[in-house]
Design an enzyme around this catalytic site. Structure first.
Site, PDB file in Angstrom:
ATOM      1  N   GLU A  85       1.559   3.331   3.121  1.00 45.80           N
ATOM      2  CA  GLU A  85       2.039   2.650   4.324  1.00 45.80           C
ATOM      3  C   GLU A  85       3.540   2.442   4.140  1.00 45.80           C
ATOM      4  O   GLU A  85       3.984   1.472   3.531  1.00 45.80           O
ATOM      5  CB  GLU A  85       1.273   1.346   4.526  1.00 45.80           C
ATOM      6  CG  GLU A  85      -0.214   1.602   4.752  1.00 45.80           C
ATOM      7  CD  GLU A  85      -1.073   0.347   4.770  1.00 45.80           C
ATOM      8  OE1 GLU A  85      -0.505  -0.771   4.806  1.00 45.80           O
ATOM      9  OE2 GLU A  85      -2.307   0.485   4.740  1.00 45.80           O
TER      10      GLU A  85
ATOM     11  N   HIS B  53       2.988  -3.699   6.320  1.00 47.02           N
ATOM     12  CA  HIS B  53       1.912  -2.713   6.189  1.00 47.02           C
ATOM     13  C   HIS B  53       1.987  -1.714   7.341  1.00 47.02           C
ATOM     14  O   HIS B  53       2.896  -1.752   8.162  1.00 47.02           O
ATOM     15  CB  HIS B  53       0.554  -3.422   6.171  1.00 47.02           C
ATOM     16  CG  HIS B  53       0.292  -4.187   4.914  1.00 47.02           C
ATOM     17  ND1 HIS B  53      -0.588  -3.764   3.941  1.00 47.02           N
ATOM     18  CD2 HIS B  53       0.811  -5.356   4.457  1.00 47.02           C
ATOM     19  CE1 HIS B  53      -0.606  -4.630   2.945  1.00 47.02           C
ATOM     20  NE2 HIS B  53       0.236  -5.611   3.241  1.00 47.02           N
TER      21      HIS B  53
ATOM     22  N   GLU C 277       1.852  -5.536  10.461  1.00 45.38           N
ATOM     23  CA  GLU C 277       1.378  -4.154  10.613  1.00 45.38           C
ATOM     24  C   GLU C 277       2.322  -3.483  11.604  1.00 45.38           C
ATOM     25  O   GLU C 277       2.424  -3.892  12.761  1.00 45.38           O
ATOM     26  CB  GLU C 277      -0.058  -4.141  11.132  1.00 45.38           C
ATOM     27  CG  GLU C 277      -1.061  -4.847  10.228  1.00 45.38           C
ATOM     28  CD  GLU C 277      -1.539  -3.979   9.073  1.00 45.38           C
ATOM     29  OE1 GLU C 277      -1.165  -2.777   9.047  1.00 45.38           O
ATOM     30  OE2 GLU C 277      -2.284  -4.489   8.219  1.00 45.38           O
TER      31      GLU C 277
ATOM     32  N   HIS D  73       0.867  -1.170   0.000  1.00 47.43           N
ATOM     33  CA  HIS D  73       0.000   0.000   0.000  1.00 47.43           C
ATOM     34  C   HIS D  73       0.908   1.225   0.000  1.00 47.43           C
ATOM     35  O   HIS D  73       1.728   1.410   0.909  1.00 47.43           O
ATOM     36  CB  HIS D  73      -0.922   0.005   1.214  1.00 47.43           C
ATOM     37  CG  HIS D  73      -1.977  -1.053   1.150  1.00 47.43           C
ATOM     38  ND1 HIS D  73      -2.439  -1.732   2.264  1.00 47.43           N
ATOM     39  CD2 HIS D  73      -2.666  -1.564   0.090  1.00 47.43           C
ATOM     40  CE1 HIS D  73      -3.363  -2.604   1.899  1.00 47.43           C
ATOM     41  NE2 HIS D  73      -3.515  -2.517   0.584  1.00 47.43           N
TER      42      HIS D  73
END
Length: 457
Positions: free
Chosen positions: A89, A216, A308, A86
């Site tokens: 990110e 991410h 994440e 992404h």
């Protein structure tokens, strides 16, 4: 080589030879310069290559670390990191640049832990899967008014919802019978995905990856498959739709390795949310279809988790050093996890390597296959297992093997041709079969036995 126990080596040692990557955000041209700089500083252990182009023509660069860059050594596992899927990110992108410089620097410093990791592992680092999206996000910078600006690629497509949906096929097979691994792609798959997705699919089909992490931002948690819920539930206030893989215990362990080596992920409370041990099943958090980590598991031999890494999708520049220090040990420990379970060669009666042989573990409904050189890798937790190797036209062979915590157990299979049926069988290059042979560098010869019996400390 000096005897320096890795347990007492500080991971970050400044080298007089290597100019460190500065803690700042790197636009595309700067990223490319940085990758070339690291490659030029460590040319004997790196290879810089690209796997394709983005929608706007930017190259998707990968930096490889290996003692024989560009060559797969039998019984040496392949592992990858993917960042910036992404575009907005961005922390993974910056961490992977720091990691690249760190591996180069510590190899030159003769850090025994890093020396062994690079000698026994082929590491591939893709800092940015979505360079077009990043440039859009970077134009806004950390003070983003639009939370999703730059997330998608230049065609407006979310790349983590763009892989072929193999979960539906697998869930059907689980109930009705059918393959549990290397699920086939639809004939028109290339026309159904974006250029960046297509490049990554072709990349992971071309190399026998064993382990992977996809980075991410927007939370701090280690997410493991499956991402797609059996119940087709989506994000909500209650996490009740856990969708475990057949390797659920292994995936949880891999996620915990990262979370507990991370500076604060394991604490659970981060970004206003709570995840016990800093890990979560993807579908239990929220269900998504056509994601990359599920695709890796269902179509290849690769076990991938999603990391994440930051509450802010685009952290401020002054936060990057703290984030690097919080992730550095976790990044190294996760790479080392590729050296667990079992590995070995699958051979015929004449000691020819067999490719595409299926390796099954009793009680785990997910098989792996041998690669084009006849070697296989099966990640497993410590324990005792019944393992079977089979190939068309050959009698299957089953052995009982005990896996310990200190490194991979080597289990070779020599299969006898079936007397009742004769099938064409693929033989891998090597051992008289042709193909690209490794040309050892006389200055860095290794005993072949080391590939069979050791992993990183």
């Amino acid at each position: 080589m000096p005897d320096l126990p890795s347990a007492f080596l500080p991971l970050l040692l400044l080298s007089k030879f290597v100019t460190p990557v500065t803690f700042r955000h790197h636009r595309y041209d700067d990223l490319v310069r940085t990758l070339y700089k690291v490659h030029n500083q460590c040319p004997d252990i790196t290879r810089l290559y690209n796997i394709g182009r983005s929608v706007k023509g930017r190259y998707l660069y990968v930096l490889e670390f290996s003692d024989y860059p560009g060559i797969h050594e039998p019984l040496e596992p392949e592992v990858k990191y993917v960042g910036n899927m992404h575009g907005n990110e961005v922390l993974g992108r910056e961490l992977l640049l720091q990691l690249s410089e760190f591996l180069c620097e510590e190899f030159r410093n003769r850090n025994q832990r890093i020396l062994r990791l690079i000698q026994d592992t082929r590491i591939h680092i893709l800092p940015s899967m979505n360079p077009d999206g990043y440039e859009v996000a970077a134009a806004q910078g950390p003070n983003m008014s639009g939370y999703l600006v730059g997330r998608n690629n230049a065609n407006g497509v979310d790349l983590n919802r763009n892989f072929p949906d193999l979960n539906t096929y697998f869930y059907y097979n689980s109930k009705n019978g059918g393959p549990n691994h290397h699920l086939p792609l639809p004939d028109n798959w290339k026309s159904q995905v974006e250029p960046e997705t297509r490049a990554v699919i072709q990349w992971i089909r071309s190399l026998n990856f064993v382990l992977s992490a996809n980075m991410h931002g927007g939370a701090v948690v280690a997410n493991y498959p499956y991402d797609k819920s059996l119940e087709h539930r989506f994000r909500g206030p209650h996490r009740t739709s856990n969708s475990p893989t057949p390797d659920d215990e292994l995936f949880q362990t891999l996620a915990k390795v990262y979370s507990y080596a991370h500076g604060w992920m394991h604490q659970g409370w981060n970004c206003g949310d709570y995840f016990p041990d800093g890990i979560t099943n993807g579908a239990s958090w929220y269900s998504l279809s056509k994601g990359m980590q599920d695709f890796n598991y269902l179509h290849t031999n690769c076990f991938e988790i999603t990391l994440e890494l930051s509450c802010d999708k685009f952290p401020r520049q002054e936060e990057l050093q703290r984030e690097w220090l919080g992730n550095r040990e976790a990044l190294i420990q996760f790479l080392e996890q590729v050296h667990q379970g079992i590995k070995g060669m699958v051979l015929d009666e004449n000691s020819n390597n067999l490719t595409g042989a299926v390796i099954s573990v009793t009680g785990i409904n997910h098989d792996v296959t041998s690669g084009e050189h006849g070697d296989y890798f099966r990640l497993l937790l410590p324990g005792t297992y019944s393992v079977t190797a089979k190939a068309p036209g050959y009698d299957p062979k089953t052995v009982t093997v005990t896996v310990g915590p200190a490194g991979p157990t080597v289990v070779d299979f020599q299969l006898k041709r079936s007397s009742s049926q004769v099938y064409p069988v693929q033989r891998a290059p090597g051992r008289g079969q042709g193909g690209r042979a490794k040309q050892p560098r006389t200055s860095r010869k290794k005993d072949p036995a080391t590939k069979r019996h050791r992993g990183p400390a």
